[in-house]
Design an enzyme around this catalytic site. Sequence first.
Site, PDB file in Angstrom:
ATOM      1  N   ASP A  82       1.000  -1.374  -0.042  1.00 48.56           N
ATOM      2  CA  ASP A  82      -0.063   0.123  -0.086  1.00 48.56           C
ATOM      3  C   ASP A  82       0.896   1.288  -0.004  1.00 48.56           C
ATOM      4  O   ASP A  82       2.044   0.971  -0.201  1.00 48.56           O
ATOM      5  CB  ASP A  82      -1.043  -0.086   1.259  1.00 48.56           C
ATOM      6  CG  ASP A  82      -2.329   0.944   1.041  1.00 48.56           C
ATOM      7  OD1 ASP A  82      -2.216   1.874   0.647  1.00 48.56           O
ATOM      8  OD2 ASP A  82      -3.260  -0.047   0.775  1.00 48.56           O
ATOM      9  N   ASP A 125       3.681   2.658  -4.026  1.00 53.91           N
ATOM     10  CA  ASP A 125       2.483   3.664  -4.768  1.00 53.91           C
ATOM     11  C   ASP A 125       2.400   2.888  -6.598  1.00 53.91           C
ATOM     12  O   ASP A 125       3.404   3.128  -7.209  1.00 53.91           O
ATOM     13  CB  ASP A 125       2.948   5.113  -4.965  1.00 53.91           C
ATOM     14  CG  ASP A 125       2.067   5.990  -5.721  1.00 53.91           C
ATOM     15  OD1 ASP A 125       1.389   5.488  -6.451  1.00 53.91           O
ATOM     16  OD2 ASP A 125       2.192   7.148  -5.626  1.00 53.91           O
ATOM     17  N   VAL A 126       1.327   2.327  -6.857  1.00 49.27           N
ATOM     18  CA  VAL A 126       1.376   1.598  -7.987  1.00 49.27           C
ATOM     19  C   VAL A 126       1.387   2.645  -9.135  1.00 49.27           C
ATOM     20  O   VAL A 126       1.458   2.285 -10.251  1.00 49.27           O
ATOM     21  CB  VAL A 126      -0.083   0.764  -8.144  1.00 49.27           C
ATOM     22  CG1 VAL A 126       0.007  -0.342  -7.023  1.00 49.27           C
ATOM     23  CG2 VAL A 126      -1.355   1.602  -8.017  1.00 49.27           C
ATOM     24  N   ASN A 176      -5.567  -4.328  -6.974  1.00 55.17           N
ATOM     25  CA  ASN A 176      -6.814  -3.979  -6.167  1.00 55.17           C
ATOM     26  C   ASN A 176      -6.728  -2.332  -5.977  1.00 55.17           C
ATOM     27  O   ASN A 176      -7.730  -1.587  -5.916  1.00 55.17           O
ATOM     28  CB  ASN A 176      -6.893  -4.735  -4.714  1.00 55.17           C
ATOM     29  CG  ASN A 176      -8.014  -3.780  -4.073  1.00 55.17           C
ATOM     30  OD1 ASN A 176      -9.126  -3.882  -4.031  1.00 55.17           O
ATOM     31  ND2 ASN A 176      -7.071  -3.288  -2.902  1.00 55.17           N
ATOM     32  N   TYR A 203     -13.387   8.000 -13.919  1.00 48.22           N
ATOM     33  CA  TYR A 203     -13.558   6.477 -13.097  1.00 48.22           C
ATOM     34  C   TYR A 203     -14.093   5.573 -14.074  1.00 48.22           C
ATOM     35  O   TYR A 203     -13.734   4.595 -14.229  1.00 48.22           O
ATOM     36  CB  TYR A 203     -14.232   6.598 -11.857  1.00 48.22           C
ATOM     37  CG  TYR A 203     -14.276   5.518 -10.999  1.00 48.22           C
ATOM     38  CD1 TYR A 203     -13.313   5.028 -10.096  1.00 48.22           C
ATOM     39  CD2 TYR A 203     -15.236   4.596 -10.996  1.00 48.22           C
ATOM     40  CE1 TYR A 203     -13.270   4.078  -9.289  1.00 48.22           C
ATOM     41  CE2 TYR A 203     -15.397   3.588 -10.431  1.00 48.22           C
ATOM     42  CZ  TYR A 203     -14.279   3.036  -9.385  1.00 48.22           C
ATOM     43  OH  TYR A 203     -14.363   2.070  -8.581  1.00 48.22           O
ATOM     44  N   LYS A 207     -12.180   2.414 -15.401  1.00 43.85           N
ATOM     45  CA  LYS A 207     -12.519   1.039 -14.923  1.00 43.85           C
ATOM     46  C   LYS A 207     -12.995   0.428 -16.429  1.00 43.85           C
ATOM     47  O   LYS A 207     -12.784  -0.981 -16.521  1.00 43.85           O
ATOM     48  CB  LYS A 207     -13.719   0.990 -14.188  1.00 43.85           C
ATOM     49  CG  LYS A 207     -13.358   1.458 -12.673  1.00 43.85           C
ATOM     50  CD  LYS A 207     -12.027   0.750 -12.062  1.00 43.85           C
ATOM     51  CE  LYS A 207     -11.804   0.907 -10.713  1.00 43.85           C
ATOM     52  NZ  LYS A 207     -10.946  -0.103 -10.001  1.00 43.85           N
TER      53      LYS A 207
HETATM   54  P1  NAD Z   1     -10.354   1.555   0.028  1.00 44.56           P
HETATM   55  O1  NAD Z   1     -10.085   3.051  -0.050  1.00 44.56           O
HETATM   56  O2  NAD Z   1     -10.734   1.165   1.253  1.00 44.56           O
HETATM   57  O3  NAD Z   1      -8.892   0.932  -0.277  1.00 44.56           O
HETATM   58  C1  NAD Z   1      -8.161   1.467  -1.214  1.00 44.56           C
HETATM   59  C2  NAD Z   1      -6.550   1.002  -0.903  1.00 44.56           C
HETATM   60  O4  NAD Z   1      -5.798   1.451  -2.066  1.00 44.56           O
HETATM   61  C3  NAD Z   1      -6.260   2.037   0.065  1.00 44.56           C
HETATM   62  O5  NAD Z   1      -5.577   1.169   1.381  1.00 44.56           O
HETATM   63  C4  NAD Z   1      -5.355   2.775  -0.506  1.00 44.56           C
HETATM   64  O6  NAD Z   1      -4.484   3.535   0.440  1.00 44.56           O
HETATM   65  C5  NAD Z   1      -4.742   2.021  -1.717  1.00 44.56           C
HETATM   66  N1  NAD Z   1      -4.358   2.994  -2.438  1.00 44.56           N
HETATM   67  C6  NAD Z   1      -4.752   4.100  -2.913  1.00 44.56           C
HETATM   68  N2  NAD Z   1      -3.904   4.638  -4.178  1.00 44.56           N
HETATM   69  C7  NAD Z   1      -2.929   3.828  -4.077  1.00 44.56           C
HETATM   70  C8  NAD Z   1      -1.677   3.770  -5.055  1.00 44.56           C
HETATM   71  N3  NAD Z   1      -1.368   4.847  -5.904  1.00 44.56           N
HETATM   72  N4  NAD Z   1      -0.860   2.730  -4.875  1.00 44.56           N
HETATM   73  C9  NAD Z   1      -1.199   1.711  -3.924  1.00 44.56           C
HETATM   74  N5  NAD Z   1      -2.265   1.845  -3.043  1.00 44.56           N
HETATM   75  C10 NAD Z   1      -3.037   2.877  -3.264  1.00 44.56           C
HETATM   76  O7  NAD Z   1     -10.975   1.229  -1.167  1.00 44.56           O
HETATM   77  P2  NAD Z   1     -11.918  -0.225  -1.904  1.00 44.56           P
HETATM   78  O8  NAD Z   1     -13.046   0.221  -1.976  1.00 44.56           O
HETATM   79  O9  NAD Z   1     -11.394  -1.266  -0.983  1.00 44.56           O
HETATM   80  O10 NAD Z   1     -11.259  -0.131  -3.133  1.00 44.56           O
HETATM   81  C11 NAD Z   1     -10.629  -1.200  -3.729  1.00 44.56           C
HETATM   82  C12 NAD Z   1     -10.833  -1.270  -5.263  1.00 44.56           C
HETATM   83  O11 NAD Z   1     -12.081  -1.420  -5.592  1.00 44.56           O
HETATM   84  C13 NAD Z   1     -10.651  -0.179  -5.953  1.00 44.56           C
HETATM   85  O12 NAD Z   1      -9.817  -0.503  -7.146  1.00 44.56           O
HETATM   86  C14 NAD Z   1     -11.902   0.572  -6.267  1.00 44.56           C
HETATM   87  O13 NAD Z   1     -12.018   1.249  -7.319  1.00 44.56           O
HETATM   88  C15 NAD Z   1     -12.970  -0.676  -6.221  1.00 44.56           C
HETATM   89  N6  NAD Z   1     -14.288  -0.672  -6.236  1.00 44.56           N
HETATM   90  C16 NAD Z   1     -14.633  -0.283  -5.063  1.00 44.56           C
HETATM   91  C17 NAD Z   1     -16.160  -0.258  -4.705  1.00 44.56           C
HETATM   92  C18 NAD Z   1     -16.697   0.293  -3.401  1.00 44.56           C
HETATM   93  O14 NAD Z   1     -17.815   0.365  -3.439  1.00 44.56           O
HETATM   94  N7  NAD Z   1     -16.173   0.333  -2.461  1.00 44.56           N
HETATM   95  C19 NAD Z   1     -16.903  -0.617  -5.689  1.00 44.56           C
HETATM   96  C20 NAD Z   1     -16.517  -0.970  -7.125  1.00 44.56           C
HETATM   97  C21 NAD Z   1     -14.940  -1.066  -7.127  1.00 44.56           C
END
Ligand code: NAD
Length: 252
Positions: A36, A62-63, A89, A155, A159
């Site tokens: 992360d 950082d990805v 993710n 977004y 996606k």
């Molecule tokens: P979250 O914010 O709880 O977790 C995301 C994690 O990614 C965080 O720990 C953050 O620090 C990390 N992150 C952000 N930018 C980063 C980077 N540049 N490099 C490395 N790490 C980084 O959110 P989540 O909902 O668990 O998101 C996970 C995935 O699910 C994402 O790709 C998001 O787009 C997708 N998603 C989420 C939802 C939702 O409703 N929560 C729905 C569809 C898709």
Amino acid sequence: MRLQDKVAVVTGAASGMGKAIAILYAKEGAKVVVSDLTLEGAGATVAEITKFGGTATAVEADVSNEGDVYKLIKAAVNTYGTLDILVNNAGIMDNFAPIGDVTDELWEKVFAVNVTGIMRTTRQAMPIFLEKGAGVIVNIASVGGLYGSRAGAAYTAAKHAVVGLTKNTGFQYADKGIRCNAIAPGGVNTNIGASFRNPNQEGLNKAMAGATFNPRNGEPEDIARVALFLASDDAAFVNGTVVTADAGWTAY
Ligand code: NAD
């Protein structure tokens, strides 16, 4: 133990779905590289894993930074000797802005993390998978990657790009023992709301118009179970596709 001795990298694993995936993979016997933005965040997930006797290591990455991506994949090989599973993710939301209000800064940031990050981690992992003749990639897309207005323009476009990249990778490497699939989660209770500020009100209202059809939000563990299936041999015949996990929201 469906992932016994497999080595997995999970990006964005300090929170939400990434954290749940890292924990479930470790419970199923995988050695997990938890990455992360901060070592502290990744380390907290590793602490939870080691508490139940699982194996994990934390890497700050950082990805959207190519050097970090290089170090991340190297860390898996240096620590556990190989890489079997890559879970892309890490992701951020946009601010629901429609195209007329999108700034270059927002567009580039969302694409750098949500799309270019996945391209680079996968590109970096590919020589390892090719050498083994085996490998699994699980990309976390979104229902926003399948439908037009679950979020803002950046977004939604990002996606959709993840879905395209998933299908292309799945097909191009299908004859090499490598599988690549995506999950399209619906609404999931995570911290993703913290990744944007000051939503575009009109864009948000239009995006939320369909929210009344959402039967319920999921928990990160709901998505982790799908990610476990896709990483395991149970999904040996599943490749180049997107599994929607949204309680039926988009079936309407
Ligand atoms: P979250 O914010 O709880 O977790 C995301 C994690 O990614 C965080 O720990 C953050 O620090 C990390 N992150 C952000 N930018 C980063 C980077 N540049 N490099 C490395 N790490 C980084 O959110 P989540 O909902 O668990 O998101 C996970 C995935 O699910 C994402 O790709 C998001 O787009 C997708 N998603 C989420 C939802 C939702 O409703 N929560 C729905 C569809 C898709």
